[in-house]
Design a protein around this motif. Structure first.
Motif, PDB file in Angstrom:
ATOM      1  N   GLY A 131       0.808  -1.206   0.000  1.00  0.00           N
ATOM      2  CA  GLY A 131       0.000   0.000   0.000  1.00  0.00           C
ATOM      3  C   GLY A 131       0.847   1.263   0.000  1.00  0.00           C
ATOM      4  N   TRP A 143      -2.422  -6.280   0.063  1.00  0.00           N
ATOM      5  CA  TRP A 143      -2.827  -4.913   0.353  1.00  0.00           C
ATOM      6  C   TRP A 143      -2.238  -3.986  -0.715  1.00  0.00           C
ATOM      7  CZ3 TRP A 143      -2.162  -8.630   3.916  1.00  0.00           C
ATOM      8  CH2 TRP A 143      -3.138  -8.746   4.923  1.00  0.00           C
ATOM      9  N   TYR A 201      -3.756  -0.693  -1.277  1.00  0.00           N
ATOM     10  CA  TYR A 201      -4.423   0.589  -1.065  1.00  0.00           C
ATOM     11  C   TYR A 201      -3.445   1.743  -1.364  1.00  0.00           C
ATOM     12  CZ  TYR A 201      -1.824   0.169   3.294  1.00  0.00           C
ATOM     13  OH  TYR A 201      -0.814  -0.002   4.210  1.00  0.00           O
ATOM     14  N   ASP A 258      -7.252  -5.594  -0.470  1.00  0.00           N
ATOM     15  CA  ASP A 258      -7.495  -4.202  -0.112  1.00  0.00           C
ATOM     16  C   ASP A 258      -7.063  -3.311  -1.269  1.00  0.00           C
ATOM     17  OD1 ASP A 258      -7.666  -1.670   0.954  1.00  0.00           O
ATOM     18  OD2 ASP A 258      -6.922  -2.270   2.927  1.00  0.00           O
ATOM     19  N   ASP A 298      -8.371   0.048  -1.370  1.00  0.00           N
ATOM     20  CA  ASP A 298      -8.814   1.375  -0.952  1.00  0.00           C
ATOM     21  C   ASP A 298      -7.944   2.462  -1.594  1.00  0.00           C
ATOM     22  OD1 ASP A 298     -10.781   0.356   0.617  1.00  0.00           O
ATOM     23  OD2 ASP A 298      -9.749   0.652   2.520  1.00  0.00           O
ATOM     24  N   ARG A 299      -8.571   3.635  -1.776  1.00  0.00           N
ATOM     25  CA  ARG A 299      -7.860   4.837  -2.203  1.00  0.00           C
ATOM     26  C   ARG A 299      -7.115   4.654  -3.533  1.00  0.00           C
ATOM     27  NH1 ARG A 299      -3.917   6.275   0.888  1.00  0.00           N
ATOM     28  NH2 ARG A 299      -3.906   4.656   2.468  1.00  0.00           N
ATOM     29  N   ASN A 300      -7.827   4.180  -4.530  1.00  0.00           N
ATOM     30  CA  ASN A 300      -7.319   4.145  -5.895  1.00  0.00           C
ATOM     31  C   ASN A 300      -8.301   4.916  -6.781  1.00  0.00           C
ATOM     32  OD1 ASN A 300      -4.754   2.337  -6.354  1.00  0.00           O
ATOM     33  ND2 ASN A 300      -5.939   1.319  -4.754  1.00  0.00           N
ATOM     34  N   TYR A 320     -12.706  -1.623  -0.922  1.00  0.00           N
ATOM     35  CA  TYR A 320     -12.574  -0.803  -2.125  1.00  0.00           C
ATOM     36  C   TYR A 320     -13.030   0.624  -1.845  1.00  0.00           C
ATOM     37  CZ  TYR A 320     -17.577  -1.814  -2.336  1.00  0.00           C
ATOM     38  OH  TYR A 320     -18.899  -1.944  -2.023  1.00  0.00           O
ATOM     39  N   ASN A 323     -12.900   4.835  -3.772  1.00  0.00           N
ATOM     40  CA  ASN A 323     -12.788   4.687  -5.212  1.00  0.00           C
ATOM     41  C   ASN A 323     -14.073   5.231  -5.827  1.00  0.00           C
ATOM     42  OD1 ASN A 323     -10.329   2.912  -6.288  1.00  0.00           O
ATOM     43  ND2 ASN A 323     -10.915   2.114  -4.282  1.00  0.00           N
TER      44      ASN A 323
END
Length: 348
Positions: free
Chosen positions: A175, A196, A198, A219, A221-223, A242, A245
């Motif tokens: 991440g 992970w 993210y 994981d 997250d934050r893409n 997720y 996003n």
């Protein structure tokens, strides 16, 4: 060294001895520059831990820019945490810690993974989060026992393909890097259970992840992923994140999967309602079944016990008219019923 000095050294003259001393001094100085490690004074509680020679040692938040040399002599160590310091390299003597299984080097200033770390073949957990890493060395493949690797918070722009050669890697943290895609053959990492990713730069869901049937935790997250494919064919998946996003519709997953992201709460509420309905239905079915059993038991008790015959159906005696099949024959009583007195005569 001048030409005359080299000649004298070759001939074994007096200048040769001087030249050798100069060379030795230069080598020693270079070694000290390469490994400027020293036995600095440590806080009392840390000194006590070092002296106790236990299997675990924590040297975190001490502002170390160099590792004290005597730490390398603690060959009994199995867990060593050097997190949150200012380390940029490690001494070659660090390889003496052959029993190390867990090594924490996160929150330091490493530009590269120290090669001496790659000699610790018994490592199972290696933490290198929040350094300045761009690549991993080929020597990292020596860590065949490595199961958990944290590389989050670094500067990776591509997935380090060398990690695919680690045969036992089951947990991988990548991440908060700058990764945009994944290798098409990543699915071959069948031992990988947690991934992970993210805080990277994915603009679409990597297709190869739909083939990773052994993944339990994923994981993303934050893409910048706009849509997600259905993942209900992944039997091992238990957690999929997720969040943050541009996704509006959650993916289809198995009922056992926990989702974290847009629409996940509505889906969770629908699942809970469905489970509640199924629970109530099961309770009602159990109540009906119990009621039927109670009625059947009551009917059997009112009817009374029946005597089971051991004769075959064709051997059963014919039932006399007016007698009950469950009553045993009684000659006197039967005779009185038929109008025969106690003396055998007919009468009332």
């Amino acid at each position: 060294m001048g030409n005359s000095s080299k000649k004298e050294a070759a001939e074994g003259g007096e200048g040769g001895a001087v030249a050798e001393e100069v060379e030795e001094g230069a080598e020693q100085k270079k070694k000290e520059e390469d490994e400027p490690y020293y036995d600095q004074e440590l806080p009392p509680q840390v000194e006590d831990s070092v002296e106790s020679r236990e299997s675990m040692l924590g040297l975190t938040f001490l502002g170390l820019s160099n590792l004290p040399t005597r730490i390398c002599s603690l060959t009994q160590l199995e867990k060593l945490f050097l997190s949150n310091n200012r380390l940029q390299k490690l001494p070659n003597a660090f390889a003496q810690l052959e029993r190390l299984r867990v090594l924490g080097l996160d929150q330091n200033k490493f530009d590269d993974i120290p090669l001496v770390v790659c000699e610790l073949v018994n490592l199972t957990h290696l933490y290198l989060s929040n350094n300045k890493l761009l690549t991993v060395p080929v020597e990292l493949c020596n860590l065949e026992n490595l199961r958990c690797l944290w590389l989050d918070g670094n500067y990776f722009q591509h997935f380090p393909r060398l990690l695919m050669k680690l045969p036992n890697l089951s947990s991988l943290q990548l991440g908060d890097n700058m990764i945009r895609d994944l290798p098409n053959n990543l699915w071959r990492m069948e031992q990988l259970q947690g991934l992970w990713l993210y805080g990277n730069r994915f603009s679409k869901f990597p297709k190869v992840l739909t083939r990773m049937e052994y993944l339990e935790v994923l994981d993303l997250d934050r893409n910048q992923i706009p849509s997600l494919p259905d993942l209900d064919h992944l039997p091992a998946l238990r957690l999929f994140a997720y969040d943050l996003n541009p996704v509006k519709v959650p993916p289809k997953v198995l009922d056992e999967v926990m989702l974290v992201g847009p629409g996940a709460a509505d889906l969770r509420d629908a699942r809970e309602q469905k489970l509640e309905e199924e629970r109530q239905g099961a309770e009602e079915e159990a109540a009906r079944h119990a009621e039927m059993e109670a009625k059947l038991l009551l009917k059997i008790r009112l009817k009374g016990p029946t005597q089971l015959s051991t004769l075959a159906p064709e051997q059963e005696p014919e039932q006399e008219p007016g007698t009950s099949p469950d009553r045993q024959p009684n000659g006197v009583a039967d005779g009185m019923v038929n109008g025969v007195g106690l003396d055998g005569r007919e009468g009332q």
